[in-house]
Motif scaffolding. Sequence first.
Motif, mmCIF file in Angstrom:
data_model
loop_
_atom_site.group_PDB
_atom_site.id
_atom_site.type_symbol
_atom_site.label_atom_id
_atom_site.label_comp_id
_atom_site.label_asym_id
_atom_site.label_seq_id
_atom_site.Cartn_x
_atom_site.Cartn_y
_atom_site.Cartn_z
ATOM 1 N N PHE A 29 26.263 5.368 13.073
ATOM 2 C CA PHE A 29 25.410 6.347 13.737
ATOM 3 C C PHE A 29 24.349 6.897 12.780
ATOM 4 N N LEU A 30 24.761 7.284 11.590
ATOM 5 C CA LEU A 30 23.817 7.850 10.626
ATOM 6 C C LEU A 30 22.791 6.805 10.188
ATOM 7 N N ARG A 31 23.217 5.556 10.044
ATOM 8 C CA ARG A 31 22.252 4.516 9.689
ATOM 9 C C ARG A 31 21.247 4.299 10.811
ATOM 10 N N SER A 32 21.709 4.409 12.049
ATOM 11 C CA SER A 32 20.774 4.288 13.174
ATOM 12 C C SER A 32 19.743 5.409 13.159
ATOM 13 N N VAL A 33 20.166 6.610 12.781
ATOM 14 C CA VAL A 33 19.218 7.726 12.669
ATOM 15 C C VAL A 33 18.161 7.416 11.613
ATOM 16 N N ILE A 34 18.559 6.808 10.514
ATOM 17 C CA ILE A 34 17.612 6.445 9.458
ATOM 18 C C ILE A 34 16.626 5.398 9.970
ATOM 19 N N TYR A 35 17.119 4.406 10.715
ATOM 20 C CA TYR A 35 16.220 3.401 11.295
ATOM 21 C C TYR A 35 15.201 4.057 12.214
ATOM 22 N N ILE A 36 15.647 5.004 13.027
ATOM 23 C CA ILE A 36 14.743 5.650 13.980
ATOM 24 C C ILE A 36 13.709 6.510 13.247
ATOM 25 N N ALA A 37 14.139 7.224 12.222
ATOM 26 C CA ALA A 37 13.241 8.156 11.538
ATOM 27 C C ALA A 37 12.266 7.462 10.593
ATOM 28 N N TRP A 38 12.724 6.436 9.853
ATOM 29 C CA TRP A 38 11.875 5.838 8.820
ATOM 30 C C TRP A 38 11.612 4.351 9.032
ATOM 31 N N GLY A 39 12.248 3.722 10.002
ATOM 32 C CA GLY A 39 11.995 2.324 10.268
ATOM 33 C C GLY A 39 12.769 1.406 9.343
ATOM 34 N N PRO A 40 12.714 0.089 9.610
ATOM 35 C CA PRO A 40 13.499 -0.872 8.827
ATOM 36 C C PRO A 40 12.818 -1.350 7.547
ATOM 37 N N ASP A 41 11.555 -0.968 7.316
ATOM 38 C CA ASP A 41 10.811 -1.485 6.169
ATOM 39 C C ASP A 41 11.297 -0.878 4.860
ATOM 40 N N PHE A 42 11.041 -1.603 3.776
ATOM 41 C CA PHE A 42 11.338 -1.085 2.442
ATOM 42 C C PHE A 42 10.304 -0.029 2.063
ATOM 43 N N HIS A 43 10.711 0.921 1.260
ATOM 44 C CA HIS A 43 9.808 1.963 0.765
ATOM 45 C C HIS A 43 10.015 2.135 -0.737
ATOM 46 N N PHE A 44 8.991 2.657 -1.395
ATOM 47 C CA PHE A 44 9.052 2.957 -2.818
ATOM 48 C C PHE A 44 8.590 4.390 -3.025
ATOM 49 N N TYR A 45 9.186 5.049 -4.006
ATOM 50 C CA TYR A 45 8.751 6.407 -4.320
ATOM 51 C C TYR A 45 7.329 6.413 -4.885
ATOM 52 N N TYR A 46 7.055 5.475 -5.772
ATOM 53 C CA TYR A 46 5.736 5.406 -6.410
ATOM 54 C C TYR A 46 5.268 3.956 -6.423
ATOM 55 N N PRO A 47 4.780 3.442 -5.293
ATOM 56 C CA PRO A 47 4.381 2.028 -5.239
ATOM 57 C C PRO A 47 3.206 1.741 -6.166
ATOM 58 N N GLY A 48 3.343 0.676 -6.922
ATOM 59 C CA GLY A 48 2.260 0.225 -7.783
ATOM 60 C C GLY A 48 2.110 0.986 -9.088
ATOM 61 N N ARG A 49 2.919 1.991 -9.339
ATOM 62 C CA ARG A 49 2.787 2.761 -10.578
ATOM 63 C C ARG A 49 3.504 2.032 -11.707
ATOM 64 N N ALA A 50 2.857 1.966 -12.871
ATOM 65 C CA ALA A 50 3.408 1.260 -14.027
ATOM 66 C C ALA A 50 4.634 1.989 -14.556
ATOM 67 N N ASN A 51 5.611 1.208 -15.002
ATOM 68 C CA ASN A 51 6.841 1.763 -15.564
ATOM 69 C C ASN A 51 7.300 0.845 -16.694
ATOM 70 N N PRO A 52 6.582 0.879 -17.840
ATOM 71 C CA PRO A 52 6.885 -0.068 -18.919
ATOM 72 C C PRO A 52 8.238 0.212 -19.560
ATOM 73 N N ALA A 53 8.776 -0.828 -20.195
ATOM 74 C CA ALA A 53 10.068 -0.721 -20.862
ATOM 75 C C ALA A 53 9.894 -0.161 -22.270
ATOM 76 N N LEU A 54 10.918 0.536 -22.726
ATOM 77 C CA LEU A 54 10.944 1.079 -24.081
ATOM 78 C C LEU A 54 11.775 0.158 -24.963
ATOM 79 N N ALA A 55 11.347 0.009 -26.226
ATOM 80 C CA ALA A 55 12.080 -0.804 -27.195
ATOM 81 C C ALA A 55 13.013 0.104 -27.984
ATOM 82 N N LEU A 56 14.323 -0.092 -27.827
ATOM 83 C CA LEU A 56 15.334 0.689 -28.529
ATOM 84 C C LEU A 56 15.912 -0.138 -29.671
ATOM 85 N N PRO A 57 16.718 0.481 -30.545
ATOM 86 C CA PRO A 57 17.367 -0.301 -31.610
ATOM 87 C C PRO A 57 18.161 -1.478 -31.051
#
Length: 354
Positions: A171-199
């Motif tokens: 039921f709750l998943r159906s509510v999510i489908y109705i409210a936001w649709g079945p498509d994928f979403h991103f919080y910040y589409p296209g924003r760069a997020n480079p990796a850090l070099a650790l030891p």
Amino acid sequence: MSVSDGIERPPVKRDKRFGEHVRDVVQTRTFLLVSVAVVLVALFVLARVQGVGGSRLLSLAAWGIMLGGIIGLGSIGLTLVYGVLKFPNFSHGALVTFGAYFTFAFLAWLPQGEPLRPLSFGWEFPLALVLSMPLVGLVGLAVDRVVYRRLRRQNAHLVLFAMASLAMAFFLRSVIYIAWGPDFHFYYPGRANPALALPLNIRVRADQLFILVLAFAFMLGVYVLLERTRIGKAMRATADNPELAQVRGINTERVIAWTWLIGGALAAAAGTMYGLSSQLRPEMGFWLLLPMFAAAIMGGIGNPYGALAGALIIGIAHQVSTAFLDPTYGPAVAFVLMVIVLLVRPQGLFGRGG
């Protein structure tokens, strides 16, 4: 009592058979830890056989710890509900998804700030997370008041609770489908997020470090709540013996309400962190449900601290397995570890027998 001479003799103490000795050894915590360690070592060896470098494996292990933090947040909420209410809440995955989408909705409403370098997001992201956590807690509480409390008052069987939670998950998943649709979403589409070099040539993204730090901060908060506050002590008392807790004057319905609020808030944090590390989709909580259950069972279901330990093991195994398996098979690794725990020591690493 001997029939022949009428003299009472002490019972003869029977030595344990070899099979009983083996069973006692197999069911120990040490044997379970060794079994899990063997599986982890086998995963690392298989990755090395496939030609994966040592630095790559260390990076995967670091990502696994980050994923374990996310799973841990969800599994702690799951095991809190089980500890107090004594039923497996299959709708917990839907609460995880709600948390991710509530944060997404708040981000669309809040003004976008400059990224807090080296992170990929601005001040609006933690604010959206703080706003979504109590909302998901209220969703969990509403489900309890509408469905589960009625079953408690009728002394319903455990199977009915499990089936009701499964129905609420759909039921709750159906509510999510109705409210936001079945498509994928991103919080910040296209924003760069480079990796850090650790030891040791370990490469991780700054967002992953933020997720790990935030996950451990929330878990520390849960520890303080359970060990240092009145409501936390009441939750532990209700989990141990609800009838005795009522006799001692503890309002168990109030404890149950707080359990849903806290469990839902942790589910929201887990969903938001998972959405930040990948993408949002309506099934995201469902795919996290098996690793969360596996972590809760491995640590000892009903034990929040054991759930964290189990989640870290599951996360590392999941990520290291991607060195030679398709990532879609990750839940299968969690399933294998869960089966090992159920066969060797069903009460888990930190659970009690009985």
